[in-house]
Design a protein around this motif. Structure first.
Motif, PDB file in Angstrom:
ATOM      1  N   CYS A  41       0.830  -1.202   0.000  1.00  0.00           N
ATOM      2  CA  CYS A  41       0.000   0.000   0.000  1.00  0.00           C
ATOM      3  C   CYS A  41       0.867   1.256   0.000  1.00  0.00           C
ATOM      4  N   GLU A  44      -3.211   4.574  -0.014  1.00  0.00           N
ATOM      5  CA  GLU A  44      -4.344   3.758  -0.435  1.00  0.00           C
ATOM      6  C   GLU A  44      -5.552   3.920   0.480  1.00  0.00           C
ATOM      7  N   THR A  75      -3.574   5.946   5.297  1.00  0.00           N
ATOM      8  CA  THR A  75      -3.484   4.492   5.133  1.00  0.00           C
ATOM      9  C   THR A  75      -3.029   3.819   6.423  1.00  0.00           C
ATOM     10  N   ARG A 432      -5.575   5.207  -8.207  1.00  0.00           N
ATOM     11  CA  ARG A 432      -6.878   4.537  -8.240  1.00  0.00           C
ATOM     12  C   ARG A 432      -7.918   5.465  -8.866  1.00  0.00           C
TER      13      ARG A 432
END
Length: 447
Positions: A41, A44, A75, A432
Motif C-alpha cells: 500500500c 491507499e 493508510t 486509483r
C-alpha cells in the motif's frame, strides 16, 4: 513482416487451443497450509479498508500483512484501526529513504517480517505468501483452489497465479457527472481490460502451463515460502527474494523461481478482482511501465536459453514474451521508413512504383487484416465463458474492440523504448479511480 505475423498466429492458435480444452481441478484443503496475504500500500486510503474487509471474508484463516510504503495519507491509521479489531491484521511500516523504491523492495520487507514472526519450528514448505493489490478482492474458496492437486498440492510447485478480473466491468456510469461519450469510452476501456485478462491472458497462461513457462502477476500470485527461501541463497539476495528496483518484479520473480527449478502453474478456477482503469492517461502510464519492465527482462535471455528447467517450447514462449514490445517498436519504426521509400519511389520511379503498389498493395493490406482478425475470437470466447447471457452480436462487437484495443501495444512499447533511451527507469504508482489528485510529492524514482 510475414515472420512477425506468423509467430503471432502460432502463439494465438496455441493459446486458443489451451483455453478451449482447459480441464478444471478439484479444490484442495486450505487447512493443510498456513496463509499470509501481503498487500502493498502506498497512499491507499481510498480502498484499503474495503480490501481488508473483503479479504477477511474470503480468507478468514489467512494473516493479512499490509505494507505501508511511507504513505502520506491516512493508510497507516486505517490499518492500525483494523489491527486493533483483528489480531490477524499486521502492519509492515516502511520509511524513506528505504521506502517508495519499488514494489519488489516492499514485498521483501514483508518476507523478512513474516519470516521473523514465524516460530523456528514452522514447516516453511506449508507456508504460503499471497500477493494482493491494495484494491484486490479474492473470490470465496480461492485458497482451496490455490492448493488443489494440480497446484500447491504438488510439492514441486513453487508458485501459483490465479485469474484476474475487473470488478467494475459492468459499471454503467464509471464517470458520474460526465457526458455520454466520456462514459462510453470509460466503459469500453474497462470492458477491454476484463476481456484481456479473462480471455486473452487466460489463454496465454494456459498455453504457458503446457510449456512450463507460467508468468506471475502483481495481483493474485501465491508463493510457497521455501521457494522464496531458495532465491535468497543467491549472492547479494539475502532476505530479498523479489527483484528490487524492477518494473516487473512479479514476472521476474517467476523467471527466478523457474530458473531455480520450481514448477509454476496457473489456476483458472478462481479469480482476484481489481478495478479496471477508467482513465486513458492512467492506463497508458501503467502499460508503458509494463512494457518497459518487459524490455528489462531481456537480460534473462541467456539464462533462460541455457536453463535445463525450461523445455524448448517453454524457451520459445519466453522469447516471444520478451520480444513482443521490441517487435512493436520495430514495426512502428518500419512504417515511416516504408512510407518514405514509397514516396521516394514515386518521385524517382513513378511508373514502376505505382505498378508495384497496384499489384501487391491490396494483398499486403489483406494479409495484415487476416493476420489480426484472430483477436476477434477473444471477444467471442469471453462472451461464451463469462457472459453467456449476452448476444453473439455483443460478443462480436467486443471482439472487434479487442482488435482495436490491441494497437495500444504499439503506443506503450514506443513510449517505453523512449524512456529507456532517456535513462528513465523509475517506478510510479498508478492512481486509483477514486483518487482525484496525486497524493504526496514525487520520489526520486518516479517520472
Amino acid at each position: 513482416m510475414v515472420f512477425v505475423f506468423g509467430r503471432f498466429l502460432v502463439y494465438w492458435a496455441g493459446s486458443r487451443h489451451a483455453y478451449r480444452h482447459n480441464a478444471p481441478a478439484e479444490p484442495g484443503d486450505p487447512a493443510a497450509f498456513q496463509w499470509h496475504l501481503v498487500i502493498p500500500c502506498r497512499d491507499e486510503e481510498a480502498v484499503v479498508t474495503q480490501t481488508l474487509d473483503g479479504l477477511r471474508a474470503a480468507a478468514p484463516e489467512a494473516h493479512l500483512w499490509v505494507i505501508d510504503d511511507d504513505s502520506e495519507d491516512t493508510t497507516r491509521d486505517l490499518v492500525l484501526a483494523a489491527a486493533d479489531r483483528d489480531p490477524r491484521v499486521h502492519l509492515v511500516q516502511r520509511r524513506r529513504p528505504h521506502a517508495r523504491i519499488g514494489k519488489g523492495a516492499a514485498l521483501n520487507a514483508a518476507y523478512r517480517e513474516i519470516s521473523a514472526w514465524l516460530p523456528p519450528s514452522a514447516d516453511r514448505s506449508r507456508v504460503v505468501i499471497g500477493v494482493v493489490d491494495a484494491d484486490g478482492q479474492l473470490e470465496p474458496g480461492t485458497l482451496g483452489q490455490v492448493c488443489n492437486p494440480k497446484a500447491l498440492g504438488r510439492e514441486d510447485t513453487g508458485a501459483v497465479q490465479i485469474g484476474v478480473r475487473m470488478r467494475n466491468a459492468d459499471d454503467e456510469l464509471p464517470l458520474p457527472g460526465r457526458g455520454r461519450a466520456a462514459n462510453a469510452l470509460a466503459r469500453a476501456l474497462v470492458r477491454m481490460q476484463d476481456v484481456e485478462f479473462r480471455a486473452n491472458n487466460a489463454g496465454m497462461q494456459l498455453l504457458r502451463r503446457r510449456t512450463g513457462s507460467v508468468g506471475l502477476g502483481g495481483n493474485g500470485q501465491f508463493v510457497r515460502l521455501t521457494a522464496l527461501d531458495s532465491l535468497t541463497v543467491e549472492e547479494g539476495r539475502a532476505g530479498r527474494p523479489w527483484p528490487e528496483r524492477a518494473l516487473l518484479e512479479d514476472y521476474e520473480s517467476g523467471l527466478d523461481l523457474r530458473l531455480a527449478g520450481w514448477r509454476l502453474t496457473h489456476v483458472t478456477e478462481t479469480n482476484v478482482s481489481q478495478e479496471g482503469l477508467i482513465s486513458v492517461r492512467r492506463f497508458l502510464t501503467q502499460r508503458t511501465r509494463w512494457a518497459q519492465g518487459n524490455m528489462q527482462c531481456l537480460r534473462y535471455t541467456g539464462r533462460v536459453l541455457r536453463s535445463p528447467h525450461y523445455t524448448p517450447a517453454g524457451k520459445a514462449e519466453v522469447m516471444y514474451t520478451f520480444l513482443q514490445p521490441v517487435v512493436c517498436v520495430l514495426l512502428v519504426l518500419l512504417l515511416p521508413l516504408s512510407l518514405a521509400i514509397t514516396a521516394a519511389g514515386l518521385v524517382l520511379f513513378p511508373a514502376e512504383t505505382a505498378d508495384f503498389q497496384l499489384r501487391y498493395g491490396p494483398w499486403m493490406l489483406l494479409a495484415f487484416v487476416l493476420a489480426t482478425l484472430p483477436m476477434v475470437f477473444w471477444g467471442l470466447a469471453y462472451r461464451r465463458h463469462v457472459h453467456p447471457d449476452r448476444s453473439r452480436l455483443t460478443g462480436l462487437l467486443w471482439g472487434v474492440l479487442v482488435w482495436l484495443y490491441a494497437y495500444h501495444l504499439f503506443v506503450v512499447a514506443t513510449r517505453a523504448a523512449a524512456r529507456m533511451l532517456l535513462g528513465r527507469n523509475g517506478w510510479a504508482k498508478t492512481r486509483r479511480n477514486a483518487e482525484k489528485v496525486t497524493v504526496g510529492a514525487p520520489t526520486a524514482l518516479e517520472s
